[in-house]
Design an enzyme around this catalytic site. Structure first.
Site, PDB file in Angstrom:
ATOM      1  N   ARG A  37      51.927  30.574  27.693  1.00  0.00           N
ATOM      2  CA  ARG A  37      53.331  30.737  28.076  1.00  0.00           C
ATOM      3  C   ARG A  37      54.204  29.624  27.497  1.00  0.00           C
ATOM      4  NH1 ARG A  37      52.820  33.057  34.284  1.00  0.00           N
ATOM      5  NH2 ARG A  37      52.996  35.246  33.674  1.00  0.00           N
ATOM      6  N   LYS A 198      46.090  40.969  42.969  1.00  0.00           N
ATOM      7  CA  LYS A 198      47.301  41.282  43.745  1.00  0.00           C
ATOM      8  C   LYS A 198      47.304  42.777  44.057  1.00  0.00           C
ATOM      9  CE  LYS A 198      49.864  37.661  41.367  1.00  0.00           C
ATOM     10  NZ  LYS A 198      50.701  37.470  40.171  1.00  0.00           N
ATOM     11  N   GLY A 356      49.606  36.961  33.489  1.00  0.00           N
ATOM     12  CA  GLY A 356      49.228  35.580  33.217  1.00  0.00           C
ATOM     13  C   GLY A 356      47.719  35.387  33.199  1.00  0.00           C
ATOM     14  N   GLY A 380      53.656  41.153  36.552  1.00  0.00           N
ATOM     15  CA  GLY A 380      54.487  41.949  37.447  1.00  0.00           C
ATOM     16  C   GLY A 380      55.702  42.523  36.734  1.00  0.00           C
TER      17      GLY A 380
HETATM   18  P1  ADP Z   1      47.438  38.957  36.313  1.00  0.00           P
HETATM   19  O1  ADP Z   1      47.865  37.520  36.441  1.00  0.00           O
HETATM   20  O2  ADP Z   1      46.824  39.239  34.980  1.00  0.00           O
HETATM   21  O3  ADP Z   1      48.546  39.905  36.667  1.00  0.00           O
HETATM   22  P2  ADP Z   1      46.250  38.925  38.969  1.00  0.00           P
HETATM   23  O4  ADP Z   1      47.052  37.697  39.257  1.00  0.00           O
HETATM   24  O5  ADP Z   1      46.581  40.147  39.724  1.00  0.00           O
HETATM   25  O6  ADP Z   1      46.272  39.220  37.384  1.00  0.00           O
HETATM   26  O7  ADP Z   1      44.716  38.660  39.274  1.00  0.00           O
HETATM   27  C1  ADP Z   1      43.942  37.702  38.599  1.00  0.00           C
HETATM   28  C2  ADP Z   1      42.789  37.240  39.458  1.00  0.00           C
HETATM   29  O8  ADP Z   1      42.066  38.339  39.974  1.00  0.00           O
HETATM   30  C3  ADP Z   1      41.789  36.399  38.719  1.00  0.00           C
HETATM   31  O9  ADP Z   1      41.915  35.064  39.148  1.00  0.00           O
HETATM   32  C4  ADP Z   1      40.423  37.001  39.102  1.00  0.00           C
HETATM   33  O10 ADP Z   1      39.474  36.024  39.481  1.00  0.00           O
HETATM   34  C5  ADP Z   1      40.791  37.865  40.302  1.00  0.00           C
HETATM   35  N1  ADP Z   1      39.843  38.975  40.533  1.00  0.00           N
HETATM   36  C6  ADP Z   1      39.482  39.959  39.694  1.00  0.00           C
HETATM   37  N2  ADP Z   1      38.547  40.760  40.241  1.00  0.00           N
HETATM   38  C7  ADP Z   1      38.326  40.284  41.490  1.00  0.00           C
HETATM   39  C8  ADP Z   1      37.443  40.666  42.555  1.00  0.00           C
HETATM   40  N3  ADP Z   1      36.628  41.700  42.448  1.00  0.00           N
HETATM   41  N4  ADP Z   1      37.473  39.930  43.690  1.00  0.00           N
HETATM   42  C9  ADP Z   1      38.305  38.866  43.788  1.00  0.00           C
HETATM   43  N5  ADP Z   1      39.144  38.444  42.824  1.00  0.00           N
HETATM   44  C10 ADP Z   1      39.148  39.146  41.689  1.00  0.00           C
HETATM   45 MG    MG Z   2      48.121  36.301  38.154  1.00  0.00          MG
END
Ligand code: ADP
Ligand code: MG
Length: 401
Positions: A37, A198, A356, A380
């Site tokens: 970023r 999330k 992210g 998001g």
């Molecule tokens: P992004 O930032 O790409 O939008 P999120 O913030 O929604 O993604 O989620 C990222 C996190 O989700 C990572 O830190 C990962 O460890 C967690 N994650 C993925 N699968 C699982 C799971 N099965 N249980 C708990 N956490 C998870």
């Molecule tokens: Mg995230």
């Protein structure tokens, strides 16, 4: 598209410019683990500095809940930004100093985390405006370039853009150019891959995307709410109990629309949330059948699922992926994310990674940025854009969907 861009602000030499960036980078023990970023902000910042503008950068980092907390300081970001720009970046601890000190032409400073002040994210428009007024004292014009926050009505994203003459930076312009290709007649087949943690934030996306896509692949934390909705026990895995009916509704609607919601057939279950946890691959409908019983945690999709997802992705013409398939931060639970990332690099068409943590994941797993069509800095924000929602931080810059 009527987005106001940098040239709308006129010549900027010698002028004080406030720039909103999204420096919400992942940190571990005070060190930045992915500077994507920060790198993404360089084109705008370099363009401004080369013109001789006096640049004050503002950003948030994490969720410090309106009070200063050392672990959320932007200090490490100021240092990294200076290295990348090859110039020194002054770091100012108070976003709202009484009278901002003047910068020289072509000089740059970064203010401390905007969210150390509760007014940044306040629900009260008056409070946000008061904060925006204080930030506006740092510039004559405002450049909004934090794509990751344009879906938020926050002081430095929305009110500040109405307080000063404002325009989008080159990052926001570039992000929109790619994302628009996903919303205006995407080449089919079009697959969306969702994961991450999330869960409730992202479930709504599925509903909005169903009529537009051919397949939705569900991994990450949200897959367990789907398995539970089908009546399977999920042990101690992430689960949104109150979303079960909603999810059943999505499954039915997908069937009516002829859209495939592809769920894992196997998962990796661990005895606890740790890098060295004991773990086993098991069928998705037998999560509590491992030696860890009802306390087992599903932390990744299984290898069979990884292969199936990869096949669907690689034969699609358009793919959007948001959210890691598992807890990729631990090697043992990174394989699902690796399989999906690898498949995206093989797409003959447009592949977009958003989010992210997803961006950090592909880099941590050793995939170079240029192997993907686009890596969006906003998770998001990009999802809400794809859903066709109104994004306050873009509308305020003249954008109309
Ligand atoms: P992004 O930032 O790409 O939008 P999120 O913030 O929604 O993604 O989620 C990222 C996190 O989700 C990572 O830190 C990962 O460890 C967690 N994650 C993925 N699968 C699982 C799971 N099965 N249980 C708990 N956490 C998870
Ligand atoms: Mg995230």
């Amino acid at each position: 598209m009527t987005l106001r861009t940098l040239d709308a602000l006129g010549p900027l030499a010698g002028r004080a410019v406030v720039v909103r960036c999204d420096f919400n980078v992942p940190l571990k023990d005070g060190a930045i683990t992915d500077d994507g970023r920060i790198r993404a902000s360089l084109p705008t910042l370099t363009a401004l500095l080369e013109q001789g503008a006096r640049v004050t950068v503002v950003s948030h980092l994490g969720r410090p809940a309106g009070t200063p907390q050392e672990m959320y300081s932007l200090g490490p970001v100021a240092a990294r930004l200076g290295e990348l720009l090859g110039t020194s970046v002054a770091f100012d601890s108070a976003p709202a100093a009484e009278t901002p000190t003047e910068l020289a032409d072509g000089a740059i400073r970064l203010l401390e985390n905007l969210r150390f002040d509760p007014r940044e994210t306040s629900k009260d428009a008056g409070e946000r405006q008061a904060y925006a007024d204080e930030l506006a004292a740092f510039g004559e014009v405002f450049v909004s370039d934090g794509f990751g926050v344009v879906h938020r009505k926050q002081a430095s994203v929305y009110e500040l853009a109405t307080t000063l003459p404002s325009a989008a930076g080159t990052l926001i312009a570039a992000e929109l150019e790619v994302l628009e290709r996903l919303t205006t007649r995407p080449e089919k087949p079009y697959a969306v891959v969702l994961g991450g943690s999330k869960v409730s934030d992202k479930l709504g996306v599925i509903d909005a995307l169903l009529p537009r896509v051919d397949a939705v692949l569900v991994g990450g934390g949200m897959l367990f709410t789907f398995l539970a909705a089908q009546g399977h026990a999920v042990g101690g895995s992430l689960l949104e109990d109150d979303q079960l009916d909603t999810v059943r509704g999505y499954l039915q609607r997908a069937e009516e629309l002829g859209v495939e919601i592809v769920l894992p057939t196997d998962v990796v279950v661990a005895d606890r949330f740790a890098a060295d946890a004991a773990h086993e691959v098991t069928a998705a409908d037998a999560i509590e059948g491992t030696p860890f019983g009802a306390s087992g945690l599903g932390l990744d999709i299984g290898p069979e699922t990884g292969r199936r997802f990869a096949e669907i992705i690689a034969r699609s013409k358009t793919v959007f992926w948001n959210g890691p398939m598992g807890v990729f931060e631990f090697d043992a639970f990174a394989e699902g994310t690796r399989a999906v990332a690898d498949a995206l690099t093989r797409v003959d068409g447009l592949s977009v990674v958003g989010g992210g943590d997803s961006a950090a994941a592909v880099r941590a797993l050793g995939f170079a940025d240029d192997r993907f069509g686009h890596i969006s800095t906003g998770g998001g924000a990009s999802l809400e854009f794809l859903e066709g929602k109104e994004l306050p931080g873009l509308e305020v810059l003249g954008w109309q969907a």
